[in-house]
Design a protein around this motif. Structure first.
Motif, PDB file in Angstrom:
ATOM      1  N   MET A   1      -4.008  13.329 -13.121  1.00  0.00           N
ATOM      2  CA  MET A   1      -2.992  12.431 -12.570  1.00  0.00           C
ATOM      3  C   MET A   1      -3.672  11.187 -12.012  1.00  0.00           C
ATOM      4  O   MET A   1      -4.712  11.276 -11.357  1.00  0.00           O
ATOM      5  CB  MET A   1      -2.193  13.143 -11.471  1.00  0.00           C
ATOM      6  N   ALA A   2      -3.075  10.021 -12.280  1.00  0.00           N
ATOM      7  CA  ALA A   2      -3.671   8.763 -11.850  1.00  0.00           C
ATOM      8  C   ALA A   2      -3.684   8.663 -10.328  1.00  0.00           C
ATOM      9  O   ALA A   2      -2.761   9.109  -9.650  1.00  0.00           O
ATOM     10  CB  ALA A   2      -2.891   7.597 -12.449  1.00  0.00           C
ATOM     11  N   HIS A   3      -4.752   8.073  -9.806  1.00  0.00           N
ATOM     12  CA  HIS A   3      -4.856   7.867  -8.371  1.00  0.00           C
ATOM     13  C   HIS A   3      -4.066   6.628  -7.965  1.00  0.00           C
ATOM     14  O   HIS A   3      -3.997   5.642  -8.692  1.00  0.00           O
ATOM     15  CB  HIS A   3      -6.321   7.700  -7.973  1.00  0.00           C
ATOM     16  N   GLU A   4      -3.467   6.701  -6.781  1.00  0.00           N
ATOM     17  CA  GLU A   4      -2.780   5.546  -6.215  1.00  0.00           C
ATOM     18  C   GLU A   4      -3.791   4.712  -5.437  1.00  0.00           C
ATOM     19  O   GLU A   4      -4.785   5.227  -4.932  1.00  0.00           O
ATOM     20  CB  GLU A   4      -1.664   6.002  -5.269  1.00  0.00           C
ATOM     21  N   ARG A   5      -3.524   3.417  -5.328  1.00  0.00           N
ATOM     22  CA  ARG A   5      -4.365   2.568  -4.488  1.00  0.00           C
ATOM     23  C   ARG A   5      -3.745   2.454  -3.103  1.00  0.00           C
ATOM     24  O   ARG A   5      -2.563   2.153  -2.968  1.00  0.00           O
ATOM     25  CB  ARG A   5      -4.536   1.177  -5.107  1.00  0.00           C
ATOM     26  N   CYS A   6      -4.554   2.711  -2.101  1.00  0.00           N
ATOM     27  CA  CYS A   6      -4.090   2.530  -0.729  1.00  0.00           C
ATOM     28  C   CYS A   6      -3.722   1.061  -0.542  1.00  0.00           C
ATOM     29  O   CYS A   6      -4.494   0.161  -0.902  1.00  0.00           O
ATOM     30  CB  CYS A   6      -5.188   2.935   0.255  1.00  0.00           C
ATOM     31  N   GLU A   7      -2.547   0.809   0.011  1.00  0.00           N
ATOM     32  CA  GLU A   7      -2.067  -0.562   0.158  1.00  0.00           C
ATOM     33  C   GLU A   7      -2.724  -1.291   1.326  1.00  0.00           C
ATOM     34  O   GLU A   7      -2.453  -2.471   1.542  1.00  0.00           O
ATOM     35  CB  GLU A   7      -0.544  -0.561   0.312  1.00  0.00           C
ATOM     36  N   GLN A   8      -3.592  -0.584   2.044  1.00  0.00           N
ATOM     37  CA  GLN A   8      -4.279  -1.243   3.158  1.00  0.00           C
ATOM     38  C   GLN A   8      -5.739  -1.549   2.820  1.00  0.00           C
ATOM     39  O   GLN A   8      -6.184  -2.680   2.957  1.00  0.00           O
ATOM     40  CB  GLN A   8      -4.200  -0.380   4.417  1.00  0.00           C
ATOM     41  N   CYS A   9      -6.476  -0.525   2.355  1.00  0.00           N
ATOM     42  CA  CYS A   9      -7.894  -0.750   2.052  1.00  0.00           C
ATOM     43  C   CYS A   9      -8.144  -0.996   0.567  1.00  0.00           C
ATOM     44  O   CYS A   9      -9.214  -1.472   0.184  1.00  0.00           O
ATOM     45  CB  CYS A   9      -8.734   0.431   2.531  1.00  0.00           C
ATOM     46  N   GLY A  10      -7.173  -0.645  -0.284  1.00  0.00           N
ATOM     47  CA  GLY A  10      -7.306  -0.875  -1.714  1.00  0.00           C
ATOM     48  C   GLY A  10      -8.074   0.186  -2.463  1.00  0.00           C
ATOM     49  O   GLY A  10      -8.261   0.081  -3.681  1.00  0.00           O
ATOM     50  N   ASN A  11      -8.523   1.237  -1.778  1.00  0.00           N
ATOM     51  CA  ASN A  11      -9.298   2.286  -2.444  1.00  0.00           C
ATOM     52  C   ASN A  11      -8.394   3.201  -3.267  1.00  0.00           C
ATOM     53  O   ASN A  11      -7.302   3.576  -2.811  1.00  0.00           O
ATOM     54  CB  ASN A  11     -10.053   3.129  -1.414  1.00  0.00           C
ATOM     55  N   PRO A  12      -8.830   3.582  -4.483  1.00  0.00           N
ATOM     56  CA  PRO A  12      -8.062   4.572  -5.252  1.00  0.00           C
ATOM     57  C   PRO A  12      -8.097   5.917  -4.535  1.00  0.00           C
ATOM     58  O   PRO A  12      -9.151   6.363  -4.085  1.00  0.00           O
ATOM     59  CB  PRO A  12      -8.795   4.621  -6.599  1.00  0.00           C
ATOM     60  N   THR A  13      -6.933   6.546  -4.420  1.00  0.00           N
ATOM     61  CA  THR A  13      -6.801   7.757  -3.609  1.00  0.00           C
ATOM     62  C   THR A  13      -6.046   8.823  -4.384  1.00  0.00           C
ATOM     63  O   THR A  13      -5.002   8.535  -4.976  1.00  0.00           O
ATOM     64  CB  THR A  13      -6.040   7.439  -2.303  1.00  0.00           C
ATOM     65  N   PRO A  14      -6.545  10.069  -4.399  1.00  0.00           N
ATOM     66  CA  PRO A  14      -5.831  11.140  -5.110  1.00  0.00           C
ATOM     67  C   PRO A  14      -4.494  11.438  -4.440  1.00  0.00           C
ATOM     68  O   PRO A  14      -4.327  11.200  -3.235  1.00  0.00           O
ATOM     69  CB  PRO A  14      -6.788  12.331  -5.007  1.00  0.00           C
ATOM     70  N   PRO A  15      -3.532  11.963  -5.201  1.00  0.00           N
ATOM     71  CA  PRO A  15      -2.191  12.216  -4.650  1.00  0.00           C
ATOM     72  C   PRO A  15      -2.182  13.088  -3.400  1.00  0.00           C
ATOM     73  O   PRO A  15      -1.344  12.894  -2.516  1.00  0.00           O
ATOM     74  CB  PRO A  15      -1.464  12.910  -5.811  1.00  0.00           C
ATOM     75  N   TRP A  16      -3.114  14.043  -3.308  1.00  0.00           N
ATOM     76  CA  TRP A  16      -3.102  14.935  -2.151  1.00  0.00           C
ATOM     77  C   TRP A  16      -3.556  14.236  -0.871  1.00  0.00           C
ATOM     78  O   TRP A  16      -3.356  14.754   0.232  1.00  0.00           O
ATOM     79  CB  TRP A  16      -3.985  16.165  -2.397  1.00  0.00           C
ATOM     80  N   ASP A  17      -4.134  13.048  -0.997  1.00  0.00           N
ATOM     81  CA  ASP A  17      -4.678  12.356   0.168  1.00  0.00           C
ATOM     82  C   ASP A  17      -3.960  11.037   0.434  1.00  0.00           C
ATOM     83  O   ASP A  17      -4.463  10.187   1.153  1.00  0.00           O
ATOM     84  CB  ASP A  17      -6.175  12.102  -0.044  1.00  0.00           C
ATOM     85  N   ILE A  18      -2.773  10.860  -0.160  1.00  0.00           N
ATOM     86  CA  ILE A  18      -2.007   9.632   0.039  1.00  0.00           C
ATOM     87  C   ILE A  18      -0.752   9.959   0.848  1.00  0.00           C
ATOM     88  O   ILE A  18      -0.167  11.033   0.691  1.00  0.00           O
ATOM     89  CB  ILE A  18      -1.627   8.979  -1.313  1.00  0.00           C
ATOM     90  N   ILE A  19      -0.357   9.068   1.738  1.00  0.00           N
ATOM     91  CA  ILE A  19       0.787   9.303   2.620  1.00  0.00           C
ATOM     92  C   ILE A  19       1.760   8.140   2.488  1.00  0.00           C
ATOM     93  O   ILE A  19       1.361   6.975   2.544  1.00  0.00           O
ATOM     94  CB  ILE A  19       0.334   9.453   4.085  1.00  0.00           C
ATOM     95  N   ASP A  20       3.024   8.468   2.313  1.00  0.00           N
ATOM     96  CA  ASP A  20       4.088   7.467   2.210  1.00  0.00           C
ATOM     97  C   ASP A  20       4.560   7.152   3.625  1.00  0.00           C
ATOM     98  O   ASP A  20       5.268   7.944   4.243  1.00  0.00           O
ATOM     99  CB  ASP A  20       5.225   8.041   1.359  1.00  0.00           C
ATOM    100  N   PHE A  21       4.168   6.005   4.142  1.00  0.00           N
ATOM    101  CA  PHE A  21       4.373   5.698   5.562  1.00  0.00           C
ATOM    102  C   PHE A  21       5.348   4.548   5.762  1.00  0.00           C
ATOM    103  O   PHE A  21       5.351   3.569   5.021  1.00  0.00           O
ATOM    104  CB  PHE A  21       3.032   5.336   6.206  1.00  0.00           C
ATOM    105  N   SER A  22       6.192   4.693   6.797  1.00  0.00           N
ATOM    106  CA  SER A  22       7.094   3.617   7.188  1.00  0.00           C
ATOM    107  C   SER A  22       7.119   3.512   8.701  1.00  0.00           C
ATOM    108  O   SER A  22       7.198   4.522   9.402  1.00  0.00           O
ATOM    109  CB  SER A  22       8.510   3.876   6.674  1.00  0.00           C
ATOM    110  N   GLU A  23       7.063   2.292   9.192  1.00  0.00           N
ATOM    111  CA  GLU A  23       7.155   2.077  10.636  1.00  0.00           C
ATOM    112  C   GLU A  23       8.591   1.812  11.066  1.00  0.00           C
ATOM    113  O   GLU A  23       8.987   2.154  12.174  1.00  0.00           O
ATOM    114  CB  GLU A  23       6.270   0.895  11.043  1.00  0.00           C
ATOM    115  N   ASP A  24       9.393   1.221  10.160  1.00  0.00           N
ATOM    116  CA  ASP A  24      10.756   0.848  10.533  1.00  0.00           C
ATOM    117  C   ASP A  24      11.834   1.608   9.767  1.00  0.00           C
ATOM    118  O   ASP A  24      13.024   1.423  10.011  1.00  0.00           O
ATOM    119  CB  ASP A  24      10.965  -0.654  10.325  1.00  0.00           C
ATOM    120  N   GLY A  25      11.435   2.476   8.827  1.00  0.00           N
ATOM    121  CA  GLY A  25      12.415   3.242   8.068  1.00  0.00           C
ATOM    122  C   GLY A  25      12.980   2.509   6.874  1.00  0.00           C
ATOM    123  O   GLY A  25      13.780   3.067   6.121  1.00  0.00           O
ATOM    124  N   ASN A  26      12.576   1.277   6.667  1.00  0.00           N
ATOM    125  CA  ASN A  26      13.087   0.488   5.545  1.00  0.00           C
ATOM    126  C   ASN A  26      12.018   0.263   4.478  1.00  0.00           C
ATOM    127  O   ASN A  26      12.213   0.580   3.314  1.00  0.00           O
ATOM    128  CB  ASN A  26      13.623  -0.857   6.051  1.00  0.00           C
TER     129      ASN A  26
END
Length: 203
Positions: free
Chosen positions: A1-26
């Protein structure tokens, strides 16, 4: 499975180590665990929080089968969560464990407690997978969604192995005539399985 890129540091990250985060719910951002922890630490004021990366460990169950456990250590609001899990490719599977603590707890003390819990669990078998039957009167495991059934049926994970709801029903016929009462934990697990995957809670 393709790794996602962290939207903050840009590092490719495996699915088990990626978190879908929201501060405002939107708006949501995909963050690797270290970036997620740093963000939560800044939002909650835990400036002394230290990101810790734990190396995988290999343990053997009571049948001699080896299991490799990976770890994720994250700050969740005012508590820390330590997960231990097996991997199938880049996805979590098999045995999974979780322990919670306070942000200032010693992570290696928590790790010791979690490893002891894993050791106790691996020392017991609940299903004879050759005979396809329940060994004793108690079965402990985890309930997930069966993706092969479009999430319409539960999937039971016992002794680190997936058992379909239909297979589990067949195994229960070996104790037909007996009575059983679902525990509160069992009912809660069914409820959580029915809700499906959920995003990271808002702070």
């Amino acid at each position: 499975m393709a790794h996602e890129r962290c939207e903050q540091c840009g590092n490719p990250t495996p699915p088990w180590d990626i978190i879908d985060f929201s501060e405002d719910g939107n708006s949501y951002a995909l963050l690797c665990t270290p970036c997620f922890n740093a963000t939560i630490a800044e939002l909650t004021g835990f400036t002394d929080f230290e990101n810790v990366r734990l190396e995988p460990i290999r343990m053997t169950d009571c049948t001699g089968e080896p299991h490799q456990f990976h770890f994720q250590f994250r700050l969740q609001g005012t508590m820390i969560i330590l997960d231990a899990f097996e991997l199938c490719g880049d996805l979590r599977c098999g045995y999974q464990f979780q322990l919670t603590g306070e942000p200032d707890d010693d992570v290696f003390v928590l790790l010791g407690h979690l490893v002891e819990r894993i050791r106790r669990t691996l020392s017991v078998r609940h299903i004879d997978f050759q005979e396809r039957q329940i060994i004793d009167s108690t079965v402990r495991g985890r309930i997930d969604l069966d993706e092969a059934q479009d999430g319409l049926l539960p999937l039971v994970v016992v002794d680190g192995k997936e058992v379909t709801w239909k297979e589990f029903g067949r195994m229960l016929t070996s104790v037909q005539g007996g009575r059983w009462k679902p525990s509160p934990a069992f009912i809660q697990a069914l409820d959580e399985a029915a809700l499906g995957p959920r995003r990271c809670p808002m702070l």
